[in-house]
Design a protein around this motif. Sequence first.
Motif, PDB file in Angstrom:
ATOM      1  N   MET A 143     -44.498 -16.295  28.655  1.00 46.20           N
ATOM      2  CA  MET A 143     -45.264 -17.505  27.372  1.00 46.20           C
ATOM      3  C   MET A 143     -46.441 -18.734  28.276  1.00 46.20           C
ATOM      4  SD  MET A 143     -42.577 -18.090  25.344  1.00 46.20           S
ATOM      5  CE  MET A 143     -43.786 -19.741  24.346  1.00 46.20           C
ATOM      6  N   HIS A 144     -46.136 -18.593  29.598  1.00 44.86           N
ATOM      7  CA  HIS A 144     -47.351 -18.595  30.139  1.00 44.86           C
ATOM      8  C   HIS A 144     -48.665 -18.048  30.602  1.00 44.86           C
ATOM      9  CE1 HIS A 144     -44.233 -22.051  30.929  1.00 44.86           C
ATOM     10  NE2 HIS A 144     -45.219 -22.833  30.482  1.00 44.86           N
ATOM     11  N   ILE A 145     -48.591 -17.063  30.266  1.00 43.37           N
ATOM     12  CA  ILE A 145     -48.779 -15.432  30.728  1.00 43.37           C
ATOM     13  C   ILE A 145     -50.412 -15.899  30.531  1.00 43.37           C
ATOM     14  CG2 ILE A 145     -48.932 -14.508  28.658  1.00 43.37           C
ATOM     15  CD1 ILE A 145     -49.292 -12.963  31.812  1.00 43.37           C
ATOM     16  N   ALA A 156     -54.196 -16.062  22.041  1.00 42.31           N
ATOM     17  CA  ALA A 156     -53.583 -17.077  21.967  1.00 42.31           C
ATOM     18  C   ALA A 156     -53.399 -17.005  19.660  1.00 42.31           C
ATOM     19  CB  ALA A 156     -54.162 -18.479  22.004  1.00 42.31           C
ATOM     20  N   CYS A 157     -52.708 -17.221  20.213  1.00 43.00           N
ATOM     21  CA  CYS A 157     -52.133 -17.161  18.192  1.00 43.00           C
ATOM     22  C   CYS A 157     -52.758 -18.333  17.047  1.00 43.00           C
ATOM     23  CB  CYS A 157     -50.680 -17.634  17.071  1.00 43.00           C
ATOM     24  SG  CYS A 157     -50.607 -17.177  15.725  1.00 43.00           S
ATOM     25  N   VAL A 158     -54.434 -18.023  16.544  1.00 45.01           N
ATOM     26  CA  VAL A 158     -54.621 -18.784  16.416  1.00 45.01           C
ATOM     27  C   VAL A 158     -54.482 -19.296  14.868  1.00 45.01           C
ATOM     28  CG1 VAL A 158     -56.584 -17.238  16.984  1.00 45.01           C
ATOM     29  CG2 VAL A 158     -56.292 -16.775  15.137  1.00 45.01           C
ATOM     30  N   PHE A 159     -52.927 -19.357  14.282  1.00 51.25           N
ATOM     31  CA  PHE A 159     -52.260 -20.241  13.032  1.00 51.25           C
ATOM     32  C   PHE A 159     -52.333 -21.334  13.336  1.00 51.25           C
ATOM     33  CE2 PHE A 159     -49.101 -21.918  10.324  1.00 51.25           C
ATOM     34  CZ  PHE A 159     -49.939 -20.585   9.154  1.00 51.25           C
ATOM     35  N   THR A 160     -52.890 -22.468  12.321  1.00 55.76           N
ATOM     36  CA  THR A 160     -53.005 -23.497  12.624  1.00 55.76           C
ATOM     37  C   THR A 160     -52.216 -24.255  12.038  1.00 55.76           C
ATOM     38  OG1 THR A 160     -55.294 -23.738  11.794  1.00 55.76           O
ATOM     39  CG2 THR A 160     -54.762 -25.574  11.392  1.00 55.76           C
ATOM     40  N   ILE A 161     -51.552 -25.024  12.600  1.00 52.68           N
ATOM     41  CA  ILE A 161     -49.856 -25.629  12.384  1.00 52.68           C
ATOM     42  C   ILE A 161     -49.995 -26.690  12.080  1.00 52.68           C
ATOM     43  CG2 ILE A 161     -47.975 -26.799  13.601  1.00 52.68           C
ATOM     44  CD1 ILE A 161     -48.575 -25.024  16.039  1.00 52.68           C
ATOM     45  N   LYS A 162     -51.346 -27.221  12.316  1.00 51.15           N
ATOM     46  CA  LYS A 162     -51.300 -28.770  11.680  1.00 51.15           C
ATOM     47  C   LYS A 162     -52.757 -29.559  12.070  1.00 51.15           C
ATOM     48  CE  LYS A 162     -49.173 -31.957  14.302  1.00 51.15           C
ATOM     49  NZ  LYS A 162     -47.712 -33.112  15.397  1.00 51.15           N
ATOM     50  N   SER A 163     -53.017 -29.885  11.008  1.00 55.97           N
ATOM     51  CA  SER A 163     -55.064 -30.407  11.520  1.00 55.97           C
ATOM     52  C   SER A 163     -54.432 -31.783  12.030  1.00 55.97           C
ATOM     53  CB  SER A 163     -56.227 -31.257   9.889  1.00 55.97           C
ATOM     54  OG  SER A 163     -56.051 -29.777   9.191  1.00 55.97           O
ATOM     55  N   SER A 164     -55.588 -32.294  12.467  1.00 57.84           N
ATOM     56  CA  SER A 164     -55.901 -34.118  13.413  1.00 57.84           C
ATOM     57  C   SER A 164     -57.357 -34.236  13.276  1.00 57.84           C
ATOM     58  CB  SER A 164     -55.628 -33.540  14.750  1.00 57.84           C
ATOM     59  OG  SER A 164     -55.868 -33.125  15.623  1.00 57.84           O
ATOM     60  N   THR A 166     -59.078 -34.723  16.108  1.00 56.44           N
ATOM     61  CA  THR A 166     -60.009 -33.830  16.521  1.00 56.44           C
ATOM     62  C   THR A 166     -60.062 -32.421  16.324  1.00 56.44           C
ATOM     63  OG1 THR A 166     -57.793 -33.233  17.969  1.00 56.44           O
ATOM     64  CG2 THR A 166     -59.212 -35.657  18.512  1.00 56.44           C
ATOM     65  N   GLY A 167     -59.201 -32.470  15.213  1.00 57.69           N
ATOM     66  CA  GLY A 167     -59.426 -30.943  14.603  1.00 57.69           C
ATOM     67  C   GLY A 167     -58.311 -30.053  14.474  1.00 57.69           C
ATOM     68  N   PRO A 168     -58.113 -28.501  14.021  1.00 55.20           N
ATOM     69  CA  PRO A 168     -56.696 -28.799  13.793  1.00 55.20           C
ATOM     70  C   PRO A 168     -56.419 -27.818  14.556  1.00 55.20           C
ATOM     71  CG  PRO A 168     -58.557 -26.904  13.600  1.00 55.20           C
ATOM     72  CD  PRO A 168     -59.390 -28.062  13.570  1.00 55.20           C
ATOM     73  N   ILE A 169     -54.850 -27.850  14.836  1.00 55.42           N
ATOM     74  CA  ILE A 169     -53.871 -27.786  16.147  1.00 55.42           C
ATOM     75  C   ILE A 169     -53.427 -26.693  16.069  1.00 55.42           C
ATOM     76  CG2 ILE A 169     -51.134 -28.755  17.271  1.00 55.42           C
ATOM     77  CD1 ILE A 169     -52.361 -31.406  16.388  1.00 55.42           C
ATOM     78  N   LEU A 170     -53.798 -25.648  17.121  1.00 57.16           N
ATOM     79  CA  LEU A 170     -53.110 -24.165  16.672  1.00 57.16           C
ATOM     80  C   LEU A 170     -51.666 -23.991  17.326  1.00 57.16           C
ATOM     81  CD1 LEU A 170     -56.630 -22.225  17.375  1.00 57.16           C
ATOM     82  CD2 LEU A 170     -55.613 -23.085  14.937  1.00 57.16           C
ATOM     83  N   CYS A 171     -51.593 -22.572  17.313  1.00 55.57           N
ATOM     84  CA  CYS A 171     -49.697 -21.898  17.123  1.00 55.57           C
ATOM     85  C   CYS A 171     -50.490 -22.146  18.696  1.00 55.57           C
ATOM     86  CB  CYS A 171     -49.755 -21.386  16.886  1.00 55.57           C
ATOM     87  SG  CYS A 171     -47.967 -20.293  17.300  1.00 55.57           S
ATOM     88  N   GLY A 172     -51.709 -21.042  19.414  1.00 60.91           N
ATOM     89  CA  GLY A 172     -51.396 -20.911  20.569  1.00 60.91           C
ATOM     90  C   GLY A 172     -49.534 -19.923  21.680  1.00 60.91           C
ATOM     91  N   LYS A 173     -48.624 -19.227  20.755  1.00 61.92           N
ATOM     92  CA  LYS A 173     -47.702 -18.839  21.325  1.00 61.92           C
ATOM     93  C   LYS A 173     -49.337 -16.815  21.892  1.00 61.92           C
ATOM     94  CE  LYS A 173     -43.778 -16.287  20.369  1.00 61.92           C
ATOM     95  NZ  LYS A 173     -42.964 -15.906  19.462  1.00 61.92           N
ATOM     96  N   PRO A 174     -48.561 -16.645  23.598  1.00 64.88           N
ATOM     97  CA  PRO A 174     -49.236 -15.543  23.279  1.00 64.88           C
ATOM     98  C   PRO A 174     -49.326 -14.246  22.877  1.00 64.88           C
ATOM     99  CG  PRO A 174     -47.793 -16.424  25.362  1.00 64.88           C
ATOM    100  CD  PRO A 174     -48.159 -17.734  23.545  1.00 64.88           C
ATOM    101  N   TYR A 183     -52.298 -13.309  14.862  1.00 65.89           N
ATOM    102  CA  TYR A 183     -51.316 -14.459  14.308  1.00 65.89           C
ATOM    103  C   TYR A 183     -49.852 -13.601  15.202  1.00 65.89           C
ATOM    104  CZ  TYR A 183     -54.443 -16.234  10.649  1.00 65.89           C
ATOM    105  OH  TYR A 183     -55.314 -16.570   9.929  1.00 65.89           O
ATOM    106  N   CYS A 184     -49.165 -14.812  15.548  1.00 64.04           N
ATOM    107  CA  CYS A 184     -47.398 -14.441  15.939  1.00 64.04           C
ATOM    108  C   CYS A 184     -46.814 -13.044  14.424  1.00 64.04           C
ATOM    109  CB  CYS A 184     -46.764 -15.018  16.588  1.00 64.04           C
ATOM    110  SG  CYS A 184     -46.502 -16.629  15.709  1.00 64.04           S
TER     111      CYS A 184
END
Length: 252
Positions: A143-145, A156-164, A166-174, A183-184
């Motif tokens: 998870m922290h690699i 990192a996974c680039v799937f957009t979880i939600k928008s804010s 400041t910009g889109p919030i991505l998943c970020g899962k390795p 995508y994961c």
Amino acid sequence: MPDPSPSSSAGPVRIDGAELDAALSKSEFLTRSEIINRRSRRAKQLAGIYRDHYWALMEELKLKYREYYWEYGKSPFVEDDENERINSSHADGAAGLAADNGNGNGNLGVNGGNGNAIGNASGRCGMNGCKAKAMALTMFCHMHILSDSKQKLYKACVFTIKSSTTGPILCGKPILRSTVPSYCSVHFQKAEKYMVRLLKKSGLNIASTSKLAPKLHVLVADWIRRIQQKRRAAEARACVENAEIIEEDNKP
């Protein structure tokens, strides 16, 4: 177990039944049985080559695993002694860290002042607060690699979880760097569902993504069947046209 030596031998592979192929190479037409026999013979030889190559790779994998275990493996007695020594060093380090913080000289790293060194020595993840086991030859868990700036295997996974704002919030899962799209597994399924939904709204009805894609040999067999049907239909039309022409010629 088959002998892996044939696959490791250098030089071109001799095709079984090459004499028969040479004898039929100048033939303008081949019968159905001759074609089927030639394809069957070559397919069996190719399967044998793949089988020998597979067992050769298995032997190489065993050798690599033996070398890896010999270099990085640990005896349980040695590991217990190291854990006791690490625990005692942690206690001494915590006491020294408290003294340094009292004097205003505290400098916390990733994992309690020693940075990634503690996570590497104890076998735990080097991220502060994470108790997961570190991956082999790294100082972080899966998870922290991505915290390791030197690693080249994950992204990192680039799937957009939600928008804010400041910009889109991505998943970020390795995920593996070779994964396309980036995508994961969970978000890849969601992306497929979104795509199917949008296509249906546009009036395009496609097959469900829950069905498994047919294998290559199934597709090839289906296309061959369709081509043969078209050829038979063309031959039937040609026979009908020839019969009509003959009838017209025979009319008085």
